[in-house]
Design a protein around this motif. Structure first.
Motif, PDB file in Angstrom:
ATOM      1  N   ASP A 107       0.700  -1.235   0.050  1.00  0.00           N
ATOM      2  CA  ASP A 107       0.192   0.020  -0.061  1.00  0.00           C
ATOM      3  C   ASP A 107       0.957   1.251   0.104  1.00  0.00           C
ATOM      4  O   ASP A 107       0.263   2.267  -0.356  1.00  0.00           O
ATOM      5  N   ASN A 108       2.098   0.972   0.818  1.00  0.00           N
ATOM      6  CA  ASN A 108       2.887   2.287   0.694  1.00  0.00           C
ATOM      7  C   ASN A 108       3.654   2.833  -0.401  1.00  0.00           C
ATOM      8  O   ASN A 108       4.486   3.420  -0.562  1.00  0.00           O
ATOM      9  N   ILE A 109       3.678   1.703  -1.327  1.00  0.00           N
ATOM     10  CA  ILE A 109       4.603   2.238  -2.414  1.00  0.00           C
ATOM     11  C   ILE A 109       4.019   3.388  -3.262  1.00  0.00           C
ATOM     12  O   ILE A 109       2.960   3.451  -3.526  1.00  0.00           O
ATOM     13  N   ASP A 110       4.906   4.147  -3.761  1.00  0.00           N
ATOM     14  CA  ASP A 110       4.584   5.358  -4.537  1.00  0.00           C
ATOM     15  C   ASP A 110       4.016   4.816  -5.872  1.00  0.00           C
ATOM     16  O   ASP A 110       5.247   4.082  -6.557  1.00  0.00           O
ATOM     17  N   ASP A 111       3.313   5.193  -6.465  1.00  0.00           N
ATOM     18  CA  ASP A 111       2.451   4.758  -7.607  1.00  0.00           C
ATOM     19  C   ASP A 111       3.444   5.061  -8.802  1.00  0.00           C
ATOM     20  O   ASP A 111       3.695   4.631  -9.830  1.00  0.00           O
ATOM     21  N   LYS A 112       4.346   6.107  -8.759  1.00  0.00           N
ATOM     22  CA  LYS A 112       5.320   6.773  -9.495  1.00  0.00           C
ATOM     23  C   LYS A 112       6.441   5.708  -9.532  1.00  0.00           C
ATOM     24  O   LYS A 112       6.835   5.445 -10.783  1.00  0.00           O
ATOM     25  N   GLU A 113       6.804   5.009  -8.583  1.00  0.00           N
ATOM     26  CA  GLU A 113       7.831   3.875  -8.765  1.00  0.00           C
ATOM     27  C   GLU A 113       7.473   2.800  -9.748  1.00  0.00           C
ATOM     28  O   GLU A 113       8.298   2.071 -10.124  1.00  0.00           O
ATOM     29  N   LEU A 114       6.062   2.587  -9.747  1.00  0.00           N
ATOM     30  CA  LEU A 114       5.579   1.346 -10.577  1.00  0.00           C
ATOM     31  C   LEU A 114       5.480   2.063 -12.076  1.00  0.00           C
ATOM     32  O   LEU A 114       4.687   0.926 -12.751  1.00  0.00           O
ATOM     33  N   SER A 115       5.370   3.156 -12.599  1.00  0.00           N
ATOM     34  CA  SER A 115       4.835   3.755 -13.814  1.00  0.00           C
ATOM     35  C   SER A 115       6.032   3.313 -14.863  1.00  0.00           C
ATOM     36  O   SER A 115       5.759   3.231 -16.089  1.00  0.00           O
ATOM     37  N   ASP A 116       7.027   3.198 -14.639  1.00  0.00           N
ATOM     38  CA  ASP A 116       8.352   3.025 -15.485  1.00  0.00           C
ATOM     39  C   ASP A 116       8.635   1.589 -15.688  1.00  0.00           C
ATOM     40  O   ASP A 116       9.019   1.081 -14.508  1.00  0.00           O
ATOM     41  N   PRO A 117       8.511   0.943 -16.795  1.00  0.00           N
ATOM     42  CA  PRO A 117       8.930  -0.404 -16.861  1.00  0.00           C
ATOM     43  C   PRO A 117      10.165  -0.904 -16.300  1.00  0.00           C
ATOM     44  O   PRO A 117      10.387  -2.204 -15.750  1.00  0.00           O
TER      45      PRO A 117
END
Ligand code: NI
Length: 254
Positions: A107-117
């Protein structure tokens, strides 16, 4: 992905060098495997998006009730590209404490971290966990402990022994690696599957690597290398074989 995977696990490069010392032809990669949790932010479909956007096609879902996980695999129309095998752990099948811990971390992951492949090669998109938490989670699942400590990197690459010219079968490659000091995963026998079902697989056991935790550096199982031999153009995966291959990152119990 190869660069991160072999950078963290130098023994994988040693294995490749050993194989290349015998093989005349180029080593073909049968598949790359990734691991995650079935949390909507990082589930297998989320990880697959990057591959699907690059032309990969979904083939099949596989279920591993005993291991409490599910997997999907993808192929690319360019058959020189490896299959992609993505598994996810069923968080809800574990203790409440375990579920709370995993859900809180994700839950605490910043969504930005997951947007780049590139996040698929960047390791943990969450803060380092403590070694104590690692051990607690490991009591319930070696798989979960592996994902929490290593995050998003390739769990394994796979040598297509089908495409080898020197090595004719898995027995030969297993023997060669054992003679060179590598341990073959023997859970369910060194060779999983058979010519009859279309696929044989084996793997070396992951070696321990030094990993940073919030409370210090500790040695834990890293990644492994797999070997696959396919018969008669069989293109899929076999649930019962994969079940045993998953154990290649299990920590040896004293
Ligand atoms: Ni595999």
């Amino acid at each position: 992905m190869w660069k991160t995977y072999t950078g963290l696990n130098p023994h994988i490069k040693e294995v490749l060098k050993l194989i290349e010392s015998k093989e005349q032809s180029e080593i073909v990669n049968d598949h790359i495997a990734l691991r995650t949790f079935n949390h909507k932010k990082v589930n297998k479909n989320k990880l697959a998006e990057f591959f699907v956007n690059s032309g990969y096609n979904f083939v099949e879902d596989l279920h591993f009730d005993q291991k409490k996980l599910d997997a999907s695999y993808y192929v690319h129309p360019d058959d020189k590209l490896p299959r992609i095998f993505i598994s996810e752990l069923r968080i809800q099948d574990f203790s409440t404490e375990f579920q709370n811990k995993i859900n809180m971390i994700i839950d605490n992951i910043d969504d930005k971290e997951l947007s780049d492949p590139l996040f698929l090669t960047n390791g943990t998109p969450w803060e380092k966990i403590s070694y104590l938490d690692y051990k607690k989670v490991q009591d319930e699942s070696d798989y979960a402990a592996w994902v929490l400590s290593h995050g998003y990197i390739a769990n394994h690459f796979t040598v297509s022994v089908t495409d080898c010219t020197f090595f004719k079968n898995l027995k030969q490659i297993n023997l060669f690696l054992k003679q060179n000091g590598f341990e073959i995963n023997s859970s369910g026998g060194e060779i999983k599957g058979s010519s009859n079902i279309g696929l044989e697989q084996s793997s070396i056991m992951a070696k321990n690597i030094l990993v940073k935790f919030s409370d210090g550096d500790f040695e834990i199982p890293g990644c492994y290398y797999e070997f696959a031999y396919r018969y008669n153009g069989f293109d899929g995966f076999i649930t019962n074989s994969a079940n045993h291959i998953f154990e290649s990152t299990n920590e040896k119990k004293a």
